[in-house]
Design an enzyme around this catalytic site. Structure first.
Site, PDB file in Angstrom:
ATOM      1  N   ARG A 230       8.046 -10.554  -7.557  1.00 25.18           N
ATOM      2  CA  ARG A 230       7.460 -11.037  -6.361  1.00 25.18           C
ATOM      3  C   ARG A 230       8.054 -12.400  -5.899  1.00 25.18           C
ATOM      4  NH1 ARG A 230       5.679  -7.113  -5.005  1.00 25.18           N
ATOM      5  NH2 ARG A 230       3.690  -6.269  -4.516  1.00 25.18           N
ATOM      6  N   GLU A 259       8.721 -13.383   4.053  1.00 21.90           N
ATOM      7  CA  GLU A 259       9.478 -12.180   4.531  1.00 21.90           C
ATOM      8  C   GLU A 259       9.151 -11.536   5.931  1.00 21.90           C
ATOM      9  OE1 GLU A 259       8.623  -9.236   1.433  1.00 21.90           O
ATOM     10  OE2 GLU A 259       9.563 -10.292  -0.081  1.00 21.90           O
ATOM     11  N   HIS A 278      13.711  -6.064   0.411  1.00 19.53           N
ATOM     12  CA  HIS A 278      12.330  -5.683  -0.281  1.00 19.53           C
ATOM     13  C   HIS A 278      12.128  -4.060  -0.272  1.00 19.53           C
ATOM     14  CE1 HIS A 278       8.097  -6.905  -1.395  1.00 19.53           C
ATOM     15  NE2 HIS A 278       8.295  -5.973  -2.112  1.00 19.53           N
TER      16      HIS A 278
END
Length: 318
Positions: A230, A259, A278
């Site tokens: 994370r 993000e 990601h």
């Protein structure tokens, strides 16, 4: 019974499999959570979601909701307070990410060791440069922060390269293929030994902003830091300082505090940073594996059982 899913599976056969296995259940699939009609929100007993689209008002409006299946592992964007108040069952897809994320980790370590970015740049301009620095991961030491299912699979693959493997988790519980186990309180013993520091830690009150300046100063100047857990594990200014000051050699980042990563963010242009959007867990096997867990749990739900996979403690957030 109505099950609402706030994404449409990429493979039609996944939908057909659900409908064939559970003919008494009505499944509704939507590309976006805001496309779900209010009437369906009110009558849905089960929700399938990636977990990033749910807001507190959705929970209040879903008056019949009893169970949410989150087809990811992260819970930090879920309205946990509201879920706790409603006593809604939450399960997730923990464990399905281990194969793609472990392969991603090994591939990125190899790319760093083999100067792959530089070789691709040279290829693009037709530059023949045989003195490009090339190294091996064979015999190197890897520290895995968050040695659970994903960390264990990373360890299994790393062992094939004869790496020395250090693992860190909350309990120091032994994990196959990991040579030595530590707790987060023992990082000062772990970090100075590691050539690669890989974080697969979740986002919790314990881990947010956990990696402070002092931890990067403990790492080897030649160390590579990989974050596939994370983005809030480390403040971006802390990581940028560690990279610019030479406390570590390189960072491979698949997760970020914000993000999508803003286009003007310095990470994009730093030579000693590799940015990926990601996607370390995203392969064609992702949805089938997640929906296998859902099917098991739906069978339990329909028959009033208790053998659910991956129940989340919404008070703790994992």
């Amino acid at each position: 019974m109505l099950v609402v899913c706030t994404f449409v599976p990429e493979q039609q056969e996944l939908i057909e499999r659900l409908e064939n296995r559970f003919p008494a259940v009505t499944f509704s699939f939507y590309e976006d959570i805001d496309l779900v009609p209010s009437k369906e929100w009110a009558s849905a007993e089960v929700l399938i979601t990636y977990g990033e689209d749910l807001a507190p008002h959705h929970i209040h409006e879903a008056s019949s909701l009893q169970w949410i299946m989150v087809t990811s592992a992260g819970m930090e964007l879920m309205p946990l307070k509201e879920l706790d108040e409603r006593n809604i069952l939450v399960t997730n897809a923990k464990g399905i990410h281990k194969i793609p994320m472990a392969e991603y980790t090994i591939s990125m370590m190899l790319q760093t060791a083999r100067s792959t970015k530089k070789l691709i740049e040279n290829e693009a301009i037709g530059k023949w440069e045989r003195n490009t620095p090339i190294s091996e991961i064979h015999g190197k030491t890897i520290a895995i922060l968050g040695a659970g299912a994903i960390g264990g699979e990373i360890a299994r693959l790393a062992s094939a390269f004869s790496m020395r493997i250090l693992g860190v988790n909350r309990s120091r519980r032994a994990v196959p293929f990991i040579d030595e186990m530590f707790t987060l309180n023992e990082l000062d013993s772990v970090l100075p030994q590691a050539d690669f520091v890989v974080s697969v830690l979740p986002s919790t009150t314990e881990t947010r902003r956990f990696l402070e300046d002092k931890y990067f100063s403990m790492m080897k100047n030649s160390a590579v830091f990989l974050n596939v857990g994370r983005g809030d594990l480390v403040a971006e200014n802390v990581l940028i300082h560690a990279l610019e000051s030479g406390e570590i050699a390189h960072a491979i980042l698949d997760v970020f505090e914000v993000e999508p990563l803003p286009q003007d963010h310095p990470f994009w242009k730093m030579e000693n940073v590799t940015v990926t959007p990601h996607l370390s867990s995203r392969t064609k096997g992702y949805q089938p594996r997640a929906l296998e867990i859902f099917q098991h749990n739906l069978h339990v739900f329909l028959h009033g059982g208790s053998d659910y996979q991956n129940i989340i403690d919404v008070k703790r957030g994992y």
